[in-house]
Structures are given as structure tokens and as C-alpha cells.
Scaffold this active site. Structure first.
Site, PDB file in Angstrom:
ATOM      1  CD  GLU A 161      -3.234   3.527  -5.299  1.00  0.00           C
ATOM      2  OE1 GLU A 161      -4.202   2.866  -5.501  1.00  0.00           O
ATOM      3  OE2 GLU A 161      -2.061   2.953  -5.003  1.00  0.00           O
TER       4      GLU A 161
ATOM      5  CG  HIS B 242      -3.471  -0.309  -6.985  1.00  0.00           C
ATOM      6  ND1 HIS B 242      -3.742   0.268  -6.071  1.00  0.00           N
ATOM      7  CD2 HIS B 242      -3.568  -1.680  -6.874  1.00  0.00           C
ATOM      8  CE1 HIS B 242      -4.047  -0.730  -4.957  1.00  0.00           C
ATOM      9  NE2 HIS B 242      -3.889  -1.951  -5.575  1.00  0.00           N
TER      10      HIS B 242
ATOM     11  NE  ARG C 248      -4.299  -1.508   0.176  1.00  0.00           N
ATOM     12  CZ  ARG C 248      -4.439  -2.445  -0.836  1.00  0.00           C
ATOM     13  NH1 ARG C 248      -3.488  -2.518  -1.951  1.00  0.00           N
ATOM     14  NH2 ARG C 248      -5.329  -3.148  -0.830  1.00  0.00           N
TER      15      ARG C 248
END
Ligand code: NAP
Ligand code: 8YV
Length: 304
Positions: free
Chosen positions: A261, A279, A232
Site C-alpha cells: 500500500e 484501506h 492484511r
């Protein structure tokens, strides 16, 4: 009204989730990333939610009859679990079915970063190969590296196993030593970073891991150091990372995840020694379908 149990879904959730849920439930589709917006009648009917990323108390408090929050993704870091727990709402996630995909991606990101694959491909596509000749060499190699895994859970162990044939040394830091593995365990992240030159982050986003990868940890990796993040983005102090990349106190970084994000800081976008992915570590159709199936199966089983 259909007489079917009503399930709230984010409108951008993976298509397989929508297709399969539609067979058994009434879907109440809402937009992700905006302040909660749902009519009181719909809110009253919702008993399940299929979501990914953030689902805070603002949503949970609006839904008086919610019984289950089925999260598309590993972990619960976007879900306000305290609010769910207070109401006795079950929260599920989608572990295991993506272990192989994410581990493959982690190794690919490491190799891309060390061999500077995006840069060398640009060299070919831009015509530089034909015009200027062979492309400049990468200063980094996998040879002789010691790779430290921050996290050795379901995905971490798959990354470690995949790295063994690369003849690198492998070490890790977790709070509890993992049984049945011979890799060196370090009791702190800093001790691990001091012992390795390559760090792969694959821990969950929690208050404990928040910005744990800081200036001190990055400096400890040394000027030949490589940092890879498939965990993360919240585990990283991005300002410190940008500074280390610019100052070359860290050789390179490969990042699949970011603090906020989809915003990526300009400093990272400008850093030539960073490989940046949006991602996508689990992002293939077969794996996202498997995650979607698990979301739906969790909801079906709950109401059964
Ligand atoms: P997992 O099986 O729960 O493993 C988590 C590992 O992290 C364990 O080894 C755990 O060991 C360690 N850990 C947790 N908190 C820690 C702490 N404070 N300090 C040190 N180590 C800690 O989880 P997983 O399935 O491998 O997934 C890991 C994470 O990867 C997920 O939670 C998710 O955030 C991320 N992820 C990202 C993608 C992507 O697309 N990029 C895809 C899937 C998952 P101890 O409990 O012993 O500390
Ligand atoms: C997905 C992930 O990209 O499973 C996770 O934890 O980070 C990824 O597989 C994400 O959940 C989709 O929003």
C-alpha cells in the site's frame, strides 16, 4: 525545549492523537515513509513514539532513550518488534475499539462485491439507466453461500455474528479451535477453502500468513467463489489473485488491503470483478478517534 517528555509522531497521524498528545508532551514531528531523519539532539530526547504502519530498526536504533512505541492500528506487523524487544521497548496497539467498524465494513464489502454495487451505481450516474434500461444482473448472490473466515479473533467473531442473519453457513480456520462457537473449524486454510465458496481474510500479517492465500486456495473456492480481504494484503499472492479473477476461476474479490500500500497492481485496477477500497475498514471519525485515544492513553499510562 519545554521540560516535557518528548514524543516522536508521524506528521500524518490522526489529528486527535496530535491534539491530545500536545496537552502533555513535547511533540517531535517527523515525516512518514522517508528514510529516518531527525537531529541527534531531538533523537536523544525522544522517549515515546506514536506511529502507524512501518517503524523499523532504522528508526528504533536512532532513538537511544525510547521507552514506548504506541502503534495506531491493530497488530504490530509494521513495527520491528525484535529490535524493540532487544532494547526492552514496549510496543502497544489499538485492538477492540474498531471491531464493530471493521466488521460492518467487511459485510459491506462482501455485499458490494456480490451485488456489484460500484458497477450498478456507475450505470445510473453515467445515464445508462435512462438510455439503455435496466442494468445487467449480478451473476452472484448471498443466497446459499458458505462463508469461511480465515481468522476468528476479535474482529472475525464480529463478522461471523453479523453474517448469521444472512442465512449463510459459517466455517473458519484458525490454528486453535475457538471455544464457545458452533461454526465448523477446519485445521488448514486449504481444507476451509475446499469447504466454502466465500472466504474472508481477517488474520494478522505474520510470516505464517504471508501469501497464504495462493493459487491453490483461490482455485478451491470455485468459479462462484468470492474472496474478501479486510486483514492484511501481505496474506495474499496478488499475482495469483489477478490470474484467478481474469480466468474467472474465481468469481470476484473485494479488497480493503493490498500487499504494498498504497500501490495497487494494475491487474487489480483493471479487473472488473474486483471491488477495491483504499484501506478504509476502520475509517470513520468516531472509530479513528477511539483508536487515537487509545494510542494517547497508552503513552500517558506508560509515563505515569
Ligand atoms: P486477533 O483478535 O488477534 O485475531 C486474529 C485471528 O487470526 C485469531 O483467530 C487467530 O487464531 C488467527 N490467526 C493468527 N495467525 C494465524 C495463522 N497463522 N493461521 C490461522 N489463523 C491465524 O486480531 P483482530 O483484532 O481480529 O484483527 C485481525 C487483523 O485484522 C489485525 O491483525 C490487522 O492486521 C487486521 N485489521 C485490518 C483492519 C483494516 O482496516 N482493514 C482493521 C483492523 C485490523 P489462532 O491464534 O488460533 O490461529
Ligand atoms: C488503519 C488497520 O487503517 O487498525 C488496523 O490494523 O489496518 C486500520 O484500522 C490503520 O492502522 C491506519 O494506518
Amino acid at each position: 525545549m519545554t521540560g516535557k517528555t518528548a514524543v516522536l509522531v508521524y506528521d500524518t497521524i490522526h489529528g486527535r492523537v496530535l491534539t491530545r498528545l500536545e496537552e502533555k508532551f513535547e511533540l517531535i514531528r517527523v515525516r512518514r515513509g522517508v528514510p529516518p531523519s531527525i537531529s541527534p539532539e531531538d533523537a536523544e530526547r525522544v522517549k515515546g513514539a506514536a506511529i502507524f504502519g512501518a517503524f523499523g530498526a532504522d528508526w528504533i536504533d536512532l532513538l537511544p532513550n525510547l521507552e514506548i512505541i504506541a502503534h495506531f492500528g491493530v497488530g504490530y506487523d509494521g513495527v520491528d518488534c525484535a529490535a524493540a524487544t532487544r532494547r526492552g521497548i514496549i510496543v502497544t496497539n489499538t485492538p477492540d475499539v474498531l471491531n464493530d467498524e471493521v466488521a460492518d465494513s467487511a459485510v459491506a464489502l462482501l455485499l458490494n462485491t456480490i451485488h456489484q454495487i460500484p458497477r450498478v451505481e456507475r450505470w445510473l450516474r453515467s445515464g445508462d439507466w435512462a438510455e439503455k434500461g435496466s442494468c445487467p444482473l449480478s451473476p452472484m448472490s448471498m443466497k446459499g453461500r458458505t462463508v469461511g473466515l480465515y481468522g476468528l479473533g476479535r474482529i472475525g467473531i464480529e463478522i461471523a455474528r453479523r453474517l448469521e442473519p444472512f442465512k449463510v453457513k459459517i466455517a473458519y480456520h484458525t490454528r486453535s479451535k475457538r471455544e464457545g462457537v458452533d461454526y465448523a473449524h477446519y485445521p488448514t486454510l486449504l481444507a476451509l477453502a475446499e469447504a466454502v465458496d466465500t472466504l474472508i481474510c481477517i488474520v494478522p500479517g505474520t510470516p505464517e500468513t504471508h501469501k497464504a492465500i495462493n493459487a491453490e486456495v483461490l482455485k478451491a473456492l470455485g468459479p462462484n467463489g468470492v474472496f474478501i480481504n479486510v486483514g492484511r494484503g501481505t496474506s495474499v499472492d496478488e499475482d495469483a489473485l489477478i490470474e484467478a479473477l481474469n480466468a474467472k476461476t474465481l468469481a470476484a474479490a473485494g479488497l480493503d488491503v493490498f500487499y504494498d500500500e498504497p500501490k495497487v497492481p494494475q491487474g487489480l485496477l483493471d479487473a472488473e470483478n474486483a471491488v477495491l477500497w483504499p484501506h478504509i475498514a476502520s475509517a470513520t471519525v468516531p472509530t479513528r478517534d477511539a483508536m487515537g485515544d487509545l494510542v494517547v492513553d497508552n503513552i500517558i499510562r506508560w509515563f505515569a
